[in-house]
Structures are given as structure tokens and as C-alpha cells.
Design a protein around this motif. Structure first.
Motif, PDB file in Angstrom:
ATOM      1  N   ALA A 375      -8.807  -1.665   4.642  1.00 55.06           N
ATOM      2  CA  ALA A 375      -8.539  -0.356   4.045  1.00 55.06           C
ATOM      3  C   ALA A 375      -7.314  -0.433   3.129  1.00 55.06           C
ATOM      4  N   TYR A 376      -6.275  -1.147   3.578  1.00 52.50           N
ATOM      5  CA  TYR A 376      -5.078  -1.259   2.747  1.00 52.50           C
ATOM      6  C   TYR A 376      -5.359  -2.054   1.485  1.00 52.50           C
ATOM      7  N   ASP A 378      -8.230  -2.375  -0.075  1.00 55.09           N
ATOM      8  CA  ASP A 378      -9.011  -1.549  -0.993  1.00 55.09           C
ATOM      9  C   ASP A 378      -8.152  -0.439  -1.589  1.00 55.09           C
ATOM     10  N   ALA A 379      -7.217   0.074  -0.782  1.00 58.20           N
ATOM     11  CA  ALA A 379      -6.326   1.121  -1.290  1.00 58.20           C
ATOM     12  C   ALA A 379      -5.471   0.578  -2.441  1.00 58.20           C
ATOM     13  N   VAL A 380      -4.958  -0.629  -2.270  1.00 58.47           N
ATOM     14  CA  VAL A 380      -4.157  -1.238  -3.343  1.00 58.47           C
ATOM     15  C   VAL A 380      -5.003  -1.384  -4.607  1.00 58.47           C
ATOM     16  N   SER A 382      -7.753   0.202  -5.526  1.00 54.85           N
ATOM     17  CA  SER A 382      -8.143   1.419  -6.229  1.00 54.85           C
ATOM     18  C   SER A 382      -6.928   2.104  -6.852  1.00 54.85           C
ATOM     19  N   LEU A 383      -5.788   2.075  -6.184  1.00 60.57           N
ATOM     20  CA  LEU A 383      -4.584   2.636  -6.811  1.00 60.57           C
ATOM     21  C   LEU A 383      -4.229   1.865  -8.086  1.00 60.57           C
ATOM     22  N   PHE A 389       2.185   1.309 -10.817  1.00 64.44           N
ATOM     23  CA  PHE A 389       3.084   0.946  -9.714  1.00 64.44           C
ATOM     24  C   PHE A 389       2.394   0.060  -8.688  1.00 64.44           C
ATOM     25  N   LEU A 393       1.299  -5.006  -6.178  1.00 66.54           N
ATOM     26  CA  LEU A 393       0.827  -5.199  -4.803  1.00 66.54           C
ATOM     27  C   LEU A 393      -0.451  -6.034  -4.753  1.00 66.54           C
TER      28      LEU A 393
ATOM     29  N   ARG B  33      -9.520   6.769   6.474  1.00 67.87           N
ATOM     30  CA  ARG B  33      -8.611   5.632   6.621  1.00 67.87           C
ATOM     31  C   ARG B  33      -8.157   5.132   5.255  1.00 67.87           C
ATOM     32  N   ARG B  34      -9.082   5.086   4.316  1.00 73.10           N
ATOM     33  CA  ARG B  34      -8.702   4.620   2.976  1.00 73.10           C
ATOM     34  C   ARG B  34      -7.735   5.603   2.315  1.00 73.10           C
ATOM     35  N   ALA B  37      -4.362   5.124   3.740  1.00 73.09           N
ATOM     36  CA  ALA B  37      -3.753   3.894   3.232  1.00 73.09           C
ATOM     37  C   ALA B  37      -3.194   4.116   1.826  1.00 73.09           C
ATOM     38  N   ARG B  38      -3.960   4.810   1.007  1.00 68.07           N
ATOM     39  CA  ARG B  38      -3.451   5.097  -0.351  1.00 68.07           C
ATOM     40  C   ARG B  38      -2.184   5.948  -0.277  1.00 68.07           C
ATOM     41  N   VAL B  40      -0.021   6.161   2.223  1.00 65.02           N
ATOM     42  CA  VAL B  40       1.113   5.363   2.708  1.00 65.02           C
ATOM     43  C   VAL B  40       1.689   4.525   1.565  1.00 65.02           C
ATOM     44  N   LEU B  41       0.806   3.924   0.767  1.00 63.54           N
ATOM     45  CA  LEU B  41       1.295   3.069  -0.316  1.00 63.54           C
ATOM     46  C   LEU B  41       2.033   3.885  -1.375  1.00 63.54           C
ATOM     47  N   LEU B  42       1.512   5.079  -1.682  1.00 65.00           N
ATOM     48  CA  LEU B  42       2.204   5.941  -2.651  1.00 65.00           C
ATOM     49  C   LEU B  42       3.590   6.311  -2.141  1.00 65.00           C
ATOM     50  N   ASN B  45       5.994   3.333  -2.061  1.00 65.98           N
ATOM     51  CA  ASN B  45       6.534   3.038  -3.388  1.00 65.98           C
ATOM     52  C   ASN B  45       7.630   4.039  -3.761  1.00 65.98           C
TER      53      ASN B  45
END
Ligand SMILES: Cc1cc2nc3c(=O)[nH]c(=O)nc-3n(C[C@H](O)[C@H](O)[C@H](O)COP(=O)(O)OP(=O)(O)OC[C@H]3O[C@@H](n4cnc5c(N)ncnc54)[C@H](O)[C@@H]3O)c2cc1C
Lengths: 516, 64
Positions: A375-376, A378-380, A382-383, A389, A393, B33-34, B37-38, B40-42, B45
Motif C-alpha cells: 500500500a505504501y 503504491d501510495a508513493v 500514485s502521489l 514532493f 521517495l 489502506r491506500r 498511506a497517501r 501519512v506520506l503527505l 513530507n
């Protein structure tokens, strides 16, 4: 036409039971580099290799700038540059979109690019020739099957086409790869982490329209759910790595028809290609606890192994050789104490750990270990498609950088503030000079870069290289008129000063030679 | 080095909680969950400091 490996003849040795000052076990890229370095220092070297040829198939391809600088010191830098494919740019895609571009050598004024791609067999062939010219005693088809370490030498049992023989070595360099027989004979643990994933490596020959850059895809439309890496090599050979997952069956995946279908899906229907090589790998990261064991030194994959994302295996091994050989030469000449050789551990173990950390992180990103990691990841990705920013990652491999030996006991710490530049432990920076390149001007011993002043008498054993106080060299070293930078034989900075102080320079040289 | 803020710092706690709930409305567990995760990353940062993010990770793990 696929690469035809050279065959090196077995020459029956006429010295069974002889004792040699230095024996290198393993004629891979690292053992050959070490043998060449020692021979160019004037040391007699015997090299034993179990095979009669160079590396077979597709293995190391990316050779970093620092390796090329080391090879240039050994006289083959330009040959490799001419034969290899130069690249500085990497491009990362997620799905069908580009998310990231990086330029590894953003500034001009270096003799060598960030990377060349060159098949390991080409590199080794060039190294073998250079070793021959330098007088290395190359012994092919000579497999070390046992090693016994004594206080002041090592005894080797060697299997040859004419039966078993014995040799003794005052010093042994074990560069016999990931399955090191010397390591086995010594009963040393080689533990670490195996990644539960499989990668299909295909070399294809084609005339392709892609530029010479590293391209990495996460989850592309032509290989959904996996990653793909593309590199151009010499002779119109392209290397493609497909991530297959742990459950893939290596034998099924190696079926040429199946590989061709994968490659065709990637390249599209119009690109004609031929398969030259196919293999399936799993990767691991591990190292020996210590690289020096008395009279035995472990180098390259025999000492440490990394996953290939980041090209840190071969490039790390070349730096091992670069680090060890001048030290061994100095000890054999009696200009340094035996304890200098302990600094091989002090300097190369942190370097190996850095490589292991970087390649483990990359592999964990590419092969997520569990649902959350997925999940992390894929999150990286897609972001990163939407926001700058997140791009740093994205980890498709953090490419090999030279080790900075910041904590080395051989360094003399700065005794005054410096405004940047290269602190002790850093490899020397290249720079264009009026008549060539800075690194080409460094000799086999210690060199003092003297900026802006004509050098006064320097201590014994140090060659002065006067440099202008203005220009790229001065900028890279953050030097002004009167500054002095002392470089070791492996071109790492030993110490630097804002003055010429012969006593301080002599002391720093002594320290870099391991005198307490 | 500044520490992770552990005094109440939200201007409008109920509104922030509600916004989080709204964000997950209609999402299946995988999509949730995704999204987290996004998020948390935002936020990581925005914080920037690895040390503070690590403090938060430790607290999150030990406050379960
Ligand atoms: C798919 C893949 C891609 C890679 N890509 C890169 C890359 O792009 N860049 C990079 O830097 N690295 C890369 N690597 C890693 C690189 O290939 C290794 O790190 C490198 O080959 C290590 O060199 P070495 O000389 O230590 O060992 P090896 O190349 O394994 O050489 C060992 C030598 O020792 C000999 N030998 C073994 N046992 C004995 C014995 N008992 N007696 C005598 N001789 C013996 C062998 O025949 C061989 O010649 C890659 C690896 C793989 C698998």
C-alpha cells in the motif's frame, strides 16, 4: 552473433609447492582488478581461476564513474569508455506514465560520465589483457579446493587438468565470488537476507529507437503487477529485467518462446530482436563479519553480496581492490606497518554496509514484503504522478556512489574550518586542467595538491601537483591560494590545510600509512 | 531538535476527525489502506524531519 568467449589455455605450472608473495584466487572483475593494481605497483602476483574464460552470460553491466576513474589509474579507463555505452539519465515510469527523471552527473567538467554500460565479459577481457601486459602470472583451470591459514602464510590445494597441486602464499586475496571456496575452507559465516522474488534477465540484440538511459517501469501495461528495467549495452545488446514474483517457476520462465512473448509485448510488434541470453535470479544481501583474516583478505562478492538494484556489487568490489592494493604494496615494501592492513576492514566494512542498506531498501521498495508495504509503495507511486514532493521517495535503485571513508582512522581531521570542498576520506574530484585531467596527473604514491603557490620543499614520499587558485579544480576542493590537499595512493583525501606545513603533511602521511 | 507535539494542537478536533471519516466513506478496506498511506506520506513530507516521524511511529506502535 552472440559473444564468443575467449578460451585461455591451461599452462602446467613448473613450481608445485612454491611459495609466492601474493596469490589472488578468482579471475572475476574484482580479482583481475586487484591483480592488475598490485602488478602495476611492481608486485609479483599469481592469479588462480577455476575456469578458462571470462564471465558467462548477463551479469554486471553498469560501471560507475568512480570505477572508471580507478580503471583509468590502472591504464584502461579510456578503452572501457570507448567500448561502453555512456549514460547519465534515469527515467522511472509507473503504469503508463513517467514519474521521475534523474540526471546523475548534472555538472560538466569530468573525464568520465556517471555510468557506462558494458557487459561484464568485455570488462574482464580487457582486464585480462592488461594483467598480461603488466606481468600477472595468470593460471586458468586452477580451482582452489582447500585453504589452510598459518600465522605467516596460507597453503592452497589446487585442482588442475593435470591433477592436484599445492601452493603457498605469504598473502592471499580471496576474490572467488559469492560461493567462495576460501570462505568455505575457513568455515566463515556468510549470513544475511534473501529476497523472496525472482527476476528474469534477458539480453536481446536489436536496433532500437530508445536513447541510452536507464529506464525503469513499475507495473507497466506490458508487464502488469511487476517491474521492468531496460539498459543499453555495447554491440546493440539490450538488457531487460522482468520482475516475476516468488512463485514463478524458473525453468518455465526461461523458455525462449515465453521470453520472446514478454519482450515483444514490451517493444511492440515492429521491433525485430534476437535473444542472446536468458537467466532467472533471486537476490540476497549479506556480508562476512570481517574481511581480513590474518594473511587472507576477502574482496568483492566473496566478502559481500548485494541485490543488483543500484549496481553496487561490482562497483563496490572494485573499490575494495582500490582500497587494499596500495596498502599491501606499502606493507610489502616496508614503508607501512602490518596494522595498516586492518584499515581495510575499518574502511570497507562501513562501505559494504552502506551498499547493503541502499540495495536492501531498493529491493524492499521493488518487492514489497506485505500488504502494508504494498500500500505504501503504491501510495508513493500514485502521489509521484501528481506531486513532485513524492518523487524522491520512488526507489528503483539508488545508484552506486563512491564510499566516503569519513570515519577512517587514516584520516587527519581538519584543523581549521573549510567552506565545503572534500573532507578527509572523500575520493578526489576530477577537474579539467589546461592540459588534461586532474586525476590523470596523480602518481602511484601520495600527492599533495598545492593551490596557487609554487610548492616549497615537501616531505619525502610526496609528489606535489601545483594547481591554479582559480578554476574548476579550486572550486571543487573549495581551495584558495596557499591551500594544500594530501591524497593517498587510492586518491582519497587524507588531510587538508590552509597552509603549507611540511611537518603537518609528513605527520598526515604517516598516519595514512597506519603508523600510530 | 524539536519534539513531536503531544499537547492538544488541533484547532477544531471534531472537524478534523469528521474529515478523516468522510475521506474513507465508500472505500473498501484496500482502498482505505491506500488512502491512509497517501495521507501519512503527505503529512510526513509536511513534517520533514525523519526524527519526528520516527517519534510518531514509535508512539503509534506503543500506544495500541
Ligand atoms: C543479474 C546481475 C546484475 C548485476 N549488475 C551489476 C551491475 O550493473 N553493476 C555492478 O557493479 N554489479 C552488478 N552485479 C554484481 C556483479 O556481477 C558482482 O558483484 C561481481 O561479479 C563480483 O565480482 P567478483 O570478481 O567479486 O566475483 P565473480 O565475478 O563471481 O568472480 C569470481 C571468480 O572466481 C572464480 N572462482 C570461483 N571459485 C573459485 C575457486 N574455487 N578457485 C579458483 N577460482 C574460483 C570464478 O570462476 C570467477 O571467475 C550484478 C549481478 C547480477 C547477478
Amino acid at each position: 552473433m552472440p559473444h564468443q568467449p575467449p578460451r585461455y589455455p591451461f599452462i602446467p605450472p613448473n613450481d608445485p609447492g612454491a611459495r609466492h608473495p601474493i596469490v589472488v584466487v578468482g579471475g572475476g572483475m574484482v580479482g583481475l582488478t586487484a591483480a592488475l593494481d598490485l602488478a602495476r605497483h611492481g608486485q609479483p602476483v599469481v592469479l588462480l581461476d577455476d575456469d578458462d574464460t571470462v564471465s558467462i552470460g548477463s551479469r554486471a553491466i553498469c560501471h560507475a564513474k568512480r570505477s572508471l576513474e580507478i580503471f583509468a589509474r590502472l591504464g584502461i579507463g579510456q578503452r572501457l569508455l570507448a567500448k561502453g555505452v555512456t549514460w547519465n539519465t534515469g527515467r522511472v515510469f509507473a503504469g503508463d506514465r513517467q514519474v521521475f527523471v534523474f540526471d546523475l552527473l548534472a555538472e560538466p567538467g569530468h573525464q568520465f560520465p556517471a555510468f557506462i554500460n558494458l557487459q561484464q565479459y568485455h570488462l574482464e577481457e580487457i582486464l585480462v589483457e592488461a594483467c598480461r601486459e603488466a606481468g600477472v602470472d595468470l593460471r586458468w583451470s586452477s580451482r582452489v579446493v582447500a585453504a589452510q591459514a598459518y600465522r605467516d602464510h596460507v597453503t592452497l590445494a589446487i585442482e588442475t587438468p593435470q591433477g592436484r597441486t599445492t601452493l603457498h602464499a605469504d598473502w592471499l586475496l580471496a576474490a572467488d565470488g559469492a560461493r567462495s571456496a576460501v570462505r568455505e575452507a575457513m568455515g566463515l559465516d556468510f549470513v544475511g537476507k534473501i529476497f523472496r522474488d525472482r527476476f528474469l534477465i534477458a539480453d536481446v540484440v536489436m536496433k532500437a529507437p530508445f536513447p541510452a538511459e536507464r529506464r525503469f517501469w513499475f507495473d507497466p501495461p506490458f508487464h502488469q503487477g511487476g517491474s521492468v528495467l531496460l539498459h543499453r549495452q555495447a554491440d546493440d545488446v539490450w538488457r531487460i529485467d522482468f520482475q516475476l514474483g516468488w512463485d514463478a517457476d524458473p525453468e518455465t520462465e526461461k523458455d525462449p518462446e515465453r521470453v520472446r512473448a514478454r519482450v515483444a509485448a514490451m517493444l511492440g510488434p515492429d521491433v525485430r530482436f534476437e535473444l542472446e541470453w536468458v537467466s532467472v535470479y533471486t537476490f540476497r544481501c549479506r556480508r562476512l563479519e570481517k574481511f581480513r583474516h590474518g594473511r587472507i583478505f576477502f574482496l568483492g562478492d566473496a566478502a559481500h553480496q548485494v541485490s543488483p538494484f543500484g549496481a553496487r556489487g561490482g562497483n563496490g568490489g572494485i573499490q575494495d581492490a582500490d582500497n587494499l592494493c596500495w596498502k599491501l604494496d606499502a606493507v610489502l615494501r616496508g614503508t607501512a606497518p602490518d596494522s595498516l592492513l586492518d584499515s581495510y576492514d575499518a574502511e570497507r566494512i562501513p562501505a559494504a554496509d552502506e551498499n547493503i542498506l541502499a540495495s536492501t531498501r531498493s529491493t524492499d521498495f521493488i518487492t514489497p514484503k506485505n500488504e502494508a508495504a504494498h500500500a505504501y509503495r503504491d501510495a508513493v507511486l500514485s502521489l509521484a504522478r501528481h506531486h513532485a514532493f513524492a518523487r524522491p521517495l520512488v526507489n528503483s535503485g539508488r545508484l552506486s556512489r563512491p564510499a566516503i571513508l569519513a570515519a577512517s582512522p587514516l584520516n587527519t581531521p581538519d584543523d581549521a574550518p573549510w567552506n565545503g570542498g572534500l573532507p578527509p576520506g572523500t575520493p578526489a574530484a576530477d577537474a579539467p586542467l589546461e592540459d588534461g585531467w586532474l586525476l590523470d596527473r596523480l602518481g602511484p604514491g601520495f600527492t599533495a595538491l598545492v593551490f596557487g603557490t609554487s610548492p616549497t620543499a615537501l616531505p619525502e614520499g610526496i609528489t606535489a601537483l601545483p594547481l591554479p587558485a582559480e578554476g574548476q579544480a579550486a572550486t571543487r576542493y573549495a581551495a584558495t591560494a596557499g591551500d594544500v590537499v594530501l591524497l593517498r595512493p587510492d586518491q582519497h583525501v587524507a588531510a587538508r590545510w590552509h597552509r603549507t606545513d611540511p611537518a603537518a603533511i609528513a605527520a598526515a602521511r604517516r598516519r595514512a600509512l597506519g603508523h600510530a | 531538535m524539536p519534539d513531536l507535539t503531544l499537547t492538544a494542537n488541533l484547532e477544531d478536533p471534531d472537524a478534523v476527525f469528521e474529515a478523516l471519516m468522510d475521506a474513507h466513506r465508500d472505500l473498501d478496506p484496500a482502498a482505505s489502506r491506500r488512502l491512509d498511506a497517501r495521507l501519512v506520506l503527505l503529512l510526513a513530507n509536511h513534517i520533514g524531519s525523519a526524527a519526528i516521524v520516527r517519534q510518531a511511529i514509535t508512539l503509534a506502535r506503543t500506544s495500541g
